[in-house]
Scaffold this motif. Structure first.
Motif, PDB file in Angstrom:
ATOM      1  N   GLN A  81     -85.423 -34.672  31.707  1.00  0.00           N
ATOM      2  CA  GLN A  81     -84.354 -34.258  30.790  1.00  0.00           C
ATOM      3  C   GLN A  81     -84.885 -33.185  29.841  1.00  0.00           C
ATOM      4  O   GLN A  81     -84.219 -32.168  29.582  1.00  0.00           O
ATOM      5  N   PHE A  82     -86.082 -33.401  29.323  1.00  0.00           N
ATOM      6  CA  PHE A  82     -86.685 -32.453  28.384  1.00  0.00           C
ATOM      7  C   PHE A  82     -86.911 -31.097  29.053  1.00  0.00           C
ATOM      8  O   PHE A  82     -86.567 -30.048  28.494  1.00  0.00           O
ATOM      9  N   LEU A  83     -87.498 -31.121  30.256  1.00  0.00           N
ATOM     10  CA  LEU A  83     -87.778 -29.864  30.961  1.00  0.00           C
ATOM     11  C   LEU A  83     -86.492 -29.142  31.326  1.00  0.00           C
ATOM     12  O   LEU A  83     -86.400 -27.909  31.229  1.00  0.00           O
ATOM     13  N   ARG A  84     -85.469 -29.902  31.749  1.00  0.00           N
ATOM     14  CA  ARG A  84     -84.182 -29.302  32.097  1.00  0.00           C
ATOM     15  C   ARG A  84     -83.596 -28.574  30.902  1.00  0.00           C
ATOM     16  O   ARG A  84     -83.121 -27.437  31.018  1.00  0.00           O
ATOM     17  N   ASN A  85     -83.611 -29.221  29.762  1.00  0.00           N
ATOM     18  CA  ASN A  85     -82.989 -28.625  28.591  1.00  0.00           C
ATOM     19  C   ASN A  85     -83.828 -27.509  27.984  1.00  0.00           C
ATOM     20  O   ASN A  85     -83.280 -26.594  27.362  1.00  0.00           O
ATOM     21  N   ALA A  86     -85.147 -27.557  28.185  1.00  0.00           N
ATOM     22  CA  ALA A  86     -85.981 -26.431  27.756  1.00  0.00           C
ATOM     23  C   ALA A  86     -85.628 -25.189  28.572  1.00  0.00           C
ATOM     24  O   ALA A  86     -85.532 -24.070  28.034  1.00  0.00           O
ATOM     25  N   ALA A  87     -85.412 -25.378  29.895  1.00  0.00           N
ATOM     26  CA  ALA A  87     -85.022 -24.256  30.753  1.00  0.00           C
ATOM     27  C   ALA A  87     -83.646 -23.723  30.358  1.00  0.00           C
ATOM     28  O   ALA A  87     -83.435 -22.503  30.260  1.00  0.00           O
ATOM     29  N   HIS A  88     -82.691 -24.640  30.118  1.00  0.00           N
ATOM     30  CA  HIS A  88     -81.344 -24.209  29.760  1.00  0.00           C
ATOM     31  C   HIS A  88     -81.325 -23.532  28.396  1.00  0.00           C
ATOM     32  O   HIS A  88     -80.631 -22.527  28.201  1.00  0.00           O
ATOM     33  N   PHE A  89     -82.089 -24.073  27.452  1.00  0.00           N
ATOM     34  CA  PHE A  89     -82.164 -23.475  26.112  1.00  0.00           C
ATOM     35  C   PHE A  89     -82.710 -22.050  26.195  1.00  0.00           C
ATOM     36  O   PHE A  89     -82.201 -21.133  25.551  1.00  0.00           O
ATOM     37  N   THR A  90     -83.749 -21.878  27.021  1.00  0.00           N
ATOM     38  CA  THR A  90     -84.329 -20.541  27.202  1.00  0.00           C
ATOM     39  C   THR A  90     -83.305 -19.586  27.814  1.00  0.00           C
ATOM     40  O   THR A  90     -83.104 -18.460  27.323  1.00  0.00           O
ATOM     41  N   GLY A  91     -82.639 -20.049  28.882  1.00  0.00           N
ATOM     42  CA  GLY A  91     -81.657 -19.198  29.538  1.00  0.00           C
ATOM     43  C   GLY A  91     -80.486 -18.854  28.651  1.00  0.00           C
ATOM     44  O   GLY A  91     -80.020 -17.702  28.629  1.00  0.00           O
ATOM     45  N   GLN A  92     -79.995 -19.836  27.878  1.00  0.00           N
ATOM     46  CA  GLN A  92     -78.843 -19.583  27.019  1.00  0.00           C
ATOM     47  C   GLN A  92     -79.170 -18.620  25.894  1.00  0.00           C
ATOM     48  O   GLN A  92     -78.360 -17.763  25.528  1.00  0.00           O
ATOM     49  N   ASN A  93     -80.392 -18.723  25.341  1.00  0.00           N
ATOM     50  CA  ASN A  93     -80.804 -17.766  24.305  1.00  0.00           C
ATOM     51  C   ASN A  93     -80.916 -16.358  24.860  1.00  0.00           C
ATOM     52  O   ASN A  93     -80.502 -15.390  24.205  1.00  0.00           O
ATOM     53  N   LEU A  94     -81.493 -16.239  26.061  1.00  0.00           N
ATOM     54  CA  LEU A  94     -81.583 -14.919  26.689  1.00  0.00           C
ATOM     55  C   LEU A  94     -80.190 -14.358  26.962  1.00  0.00           C
ATOM     56  O   LEU A  94     -79.952 -13.153  26.802  1.00  0.00           O
TER      57      LEU A  94
END
Length: 298
Positions: A81-94
């Motif tokens: 869950q943590f890794l998934r949301n770290a990836a999504h957070f990165t993508g959404q900020n970009l």
């Protein structure tokens, strides 16, 4: 055996309902893009993500309470869950950064490469087979990326790099989600989506010691970003629940011409034929993969 369009009334009804859900998704994505641009003069991307996630927490907690599903919220597979949301957070900020510095059509066109990156990552992370068809799809999609970015004929700007990188991050999110949905309820995934990204946003936005609260005039816009983000994903999920991906995916492609027209009228962004042609190639690669996967299953 050919795939002829179904003449079954129930099938046509499902397709129509899926189209209506996808219209809602497209409007929501475009609304989020416009609202994100409106917030960008006051807030950085981390702050936008924080307020988007805080709005999401309120919404998801109301939904969980109304449906009595708090028992489904667990910490099972929390590392993933943590890794998934770290990836999504990165993508959404970009993504939020890209929409403020390059035309909307370019952002949405490069975002359509996400399924192609999923093809590349699935053999590594999910153990799926890399077939010749998948390799061909990846090469065709890459040709579309080159046409949009045209290295050597235009400056490879930070905005273009951000838009391309956000697609890779979103692909990582999809792969992680696919693993989570094997034994984690959707409501649990959405709960940790909003909570973890709010935490990430607060930490990243507060690193410089200057956490900005939206002005009174922009508070409604910040709320709109949160509602639009959640509603867009809800619409896509609803469409996929009643119609095949091979039907829903072509509908999603309407985001690109919609974004191009919106950018033209709101921000005087020129219509770039290379972006549109490149997006058509990327769409073709995605659709070719969907049709191939359907034939492989049947």
């Amino acid at each position: 055996m050919t795939d002829a369009p179904s003449t079954d009334p129930a099938s046509r009804s499902n397709t129509l309902r899926a189209a209506l859900w996808m219209m809602g998704a497209i409007l929501s994505f475009l609304t989020m893009a416009v609202a994100g641009r409106a917030l960008s003069p006051e807030l950085d991307t981390f702050e936008i993500m924080t307020w988007r996630s805080v709005t999401g927490i309120v919404i998801i907690c109301v939904v969980i309470s109304a449906t009595g599903t708090w028992s489904q919220i667990t910490t099972h597979r929390f590392k993933l869950q943590f890794l998934r949301n770290a990836a999504h957070f990165t993508g959404q900020n970009l993504w939020f950064y890209a929409i403020t510095v390059i035309p909307l059509a370019q952002v949405f066109a490069l975002e359509f490469t996400t399924p192609l990156w999923v093809l590349m990552l699935s053999p590594l992370l999910l153990g799926e087979t890399m077939t010749r068809r998948r390799m061909l799809v990846g090469l065709v999609g890459f040709a579309g990326i080159l046409l949009i970015s045209r290295p050597g004929t235009q400056t490879l700007s930070p905005g273009l790099i951000a838009a391309a990188a956000c697609a890779i991050a979103f692909a990582g999110t999809i792969v992680a989600t696919k693993r989570l949905t094997r034994d984690i309820p959707t409501i649990c995934i959405l709960f940790w989506l909003t909570v973890l990204q709010a935490v990430f946003g607060i930490i990243c936005a507060g690193v410089d010691g200057d956490f900005v609260v939206p002005s009174a005039a922009l508070w409604p816009v910040a709320v709109v970003v949160g509602f639009a983000g959640l509603f867009a994903h809800f619409c896509v999920t609803s469409a996929l629940s009643i119609a095949p991906a091979s039907v829903v995916s072509p509908m999603d492609f309407l985001r690109l011409p919609s974004a191009a027209v919106l950018g033209l009228f709101l921000y005087a962004e020129p219509l770039d034929p290379f972006v549109l042609i490149g997006a058509v190639i990327i769409f073709g690669a995605n659709y070719m993969n969907l049709r191939g996967e359907k034939r492989a299953r049947t």
